[in-house]
Design a protein around this motif. Structure first.
Motif, PDB file in Angstrom:
ATOM      1  N   ALA A   7     -10.013 -39.404  79.205  1.00 52.44           N
ATOM      2  CA  ALA A   7     -10.328 -40.705  78.605  1.00 52.44           C
ATOM      3  C   ALA A   7     -10.168 -40.662  77.088  1.00 52.44           C
ATOM      4  O   ALA A   7      -9.638 -41.600  76.483  1.00 52.44           O
ATOM      5  CB  ALA A   7     -11.739 -41.136  78.984  1.00 52.44           C
ATOM      6  N   GLN A   8     -10.590 -39.576  76.471  1.00 57.03           N
ATOM      7  CA  GLN A   8     -10.477 -39.428  75.026  1.00 57.03           C
ATOM      8  C   GLN A   8      -9.008 -39.423  74.589  1.00 57.03           C
ATOM      9  O   GLN A   8      -8.638 -40.071  73.617  1.00 57.03           O
ATOM     10  CB  GLN A   8     -11.169 -38.143  74.585  1.00 57.03           C
ATOM     11  N   HIS A   9      -8.178 -38.724  75.336  1.00 58.43           N
ATOM     12  CA  HIS A   9      -6.754 -38.685  74.993  1.00 58.43           C
ATOM     13  C   HIS A   9      -6.080 -40.028  75.221  1.00 58.43           C
ATOM     14  O   HIS A   9      -5.230 -40.433  74.432  1.00 58.43           O
ATOM     15  CB  HIS A   9      -6.039 -37.577  75.772  1.00 58.43           C
ATOM     16  N   PHE A  10      -6.447 -40.732  76.285  1.00 57.34           N
ATOM     17  CA  PHE A  10      -5.866 -42.058  76.509  1.00 57.34           C
ATOM     18  C   PHE A  10      -6.242 -43.011  75.374  1.00 57.34           C
ATOM     19  O   PHE A  10      -5.441 -43.847  74.982  1.00 57.34           O
ATOM     20  CB  PHE A  10      -6.305 -42.644  77.849  1.00 57.34           C
ATOM     21  N   SER A  11      -7.453 -42.885  74.829  1.00 56.64           N
ATOM     22  CA  SER A  11      -7.879 -43.774  73.743  1.00 56.64           C
ATOM     23  C   SER A  11      -7.045 -43.571  72.478  1.00 56.64           C
ATOM     24  O   SER A  11      -6.950 -44.465  71.642  1.00 56.64           O
ATOM     25  CB  SER A  11      -9.361 -43.580  73.438  1.00 56.64           C
ATOM     26  N   SER A  18       3.886 -45.019  75.497  1.00 58.89           N
ATOM     27  CA  SER A  18       3.694 -43.815  74.699  1.00 58.89           C
ATOM     28  C   SER A  18       3.074 -42.747  75.596  1.00 58.89           C
ATOM     29  O   SER A  18       2.483 -43.045  76.628  1.00 58.89           O
ATOM     30  CB  SER A  18       2.796 -44.099  73.485  1.00 58.89           C
ATOM     31  N   SER A  19       3.241 -41.499  75.180  1.00 56.63           N
ATOM     32  CA  SER A  19       2.728 -40.409  76.000  1.00 56.63           C
ATOM     33  C   SER A  19       2.314 -39.245  75.121  1.00 56.63           C
ATOM     34  O   SER A  19       2.693 -39.166  73.954  1.00 56.63           O
ATOM     35  CB  SER A  19       3.782 -39.958  77.009  1.00 56.63           C
ATOM     36  N   ALA A  20       1.548 -38.350  75.712  1.00 52.19           N
ATOM     37  CA  ALA A  20       1.118 -37.140  75.025  1.00 52.19           C
ATOM     38  C   ALA A  20       1.012 -36.013  76.038  1.00 52.19           C
ATOM     39  O   ALA A  20       0.450 -36.199  77.115  1.00 52.19           O
ATOM     40  CB  ALA A  20      -0.235 -37.354  74.346  1.00 52.19           C
ATOM     41  N   VAL A  21       1.576 -34.876  75.709  1.00 52.96           N
ATOM     42  CA  VAL A  21       1.421 -33.695  76.541  1.00 52.96           C
ATOM     43  C   VAL A  21       0.060 -33.090  76.210  1.00 52.96           C
ATOM     44  O   VAL A  21      -0.234 -32.811  75.057  1.00 52.96           O
ATOM     45  CB  VAL A  21       2.559 -32.680  76.294  1.00 52.96           C
TER      46      VAL A  21
END
Length: 109
Positions: A7-11, A18-21
């Motif tokens: 949840a923290q990373h999605f925020s 957009s995306s994040a590994v």
């Protein structure tokens, strides 16, 4: 060995598409994606890909049929199968596991 707060990373993802590994597993990247609307056809000829829906829903489109994937469900796209993602309403939060060579690795902190 660290835990990851999804949840923290999605925020932190401000833009749709957009995306994040956020991790690595063997030769795969664990990636969070914020999706909306329609994406172009794509295909991975080397490895299978997993899409786990964290929030929202998406339509996984194949040439021969379409499958709705809801929050709490996942779908595996076999290597060599063409697919298209479609999110008609709102934003969809997706955790994907895919080959590292398919993504530009940038681990989120």
């Amino acid at each position: 060995m660290e835990k990851v707060n999804i949840a923290q990373h999605f925020s932190k993802l401000q833009e749709t598409w957009s995306s994040a590994v956020v991790g690595e597993l063997n030769d795969a990247a664990i990636k969070l994606e914020k999706l909306q609307g329609e994406f172009a056809w794509q295909q991975n000829d080397q490895k299978d890909e997993l899409f786990f829906i964290v929030q929202g829903r998406l339509l996984m489109m194949y040439h021969e049929r379409n499958i709705w994937v809801e929050a709490g469900e996942f779908i595996v796209v076999p290597k060599g199968v063409a697919y298209k993602l479609f999110i008609p309403n709102g934003v969809c939060h997706v955790l994907t596991i895919e080959p590292q060579e398919a993504v530009a690795l940038k681990i989120c902190s």
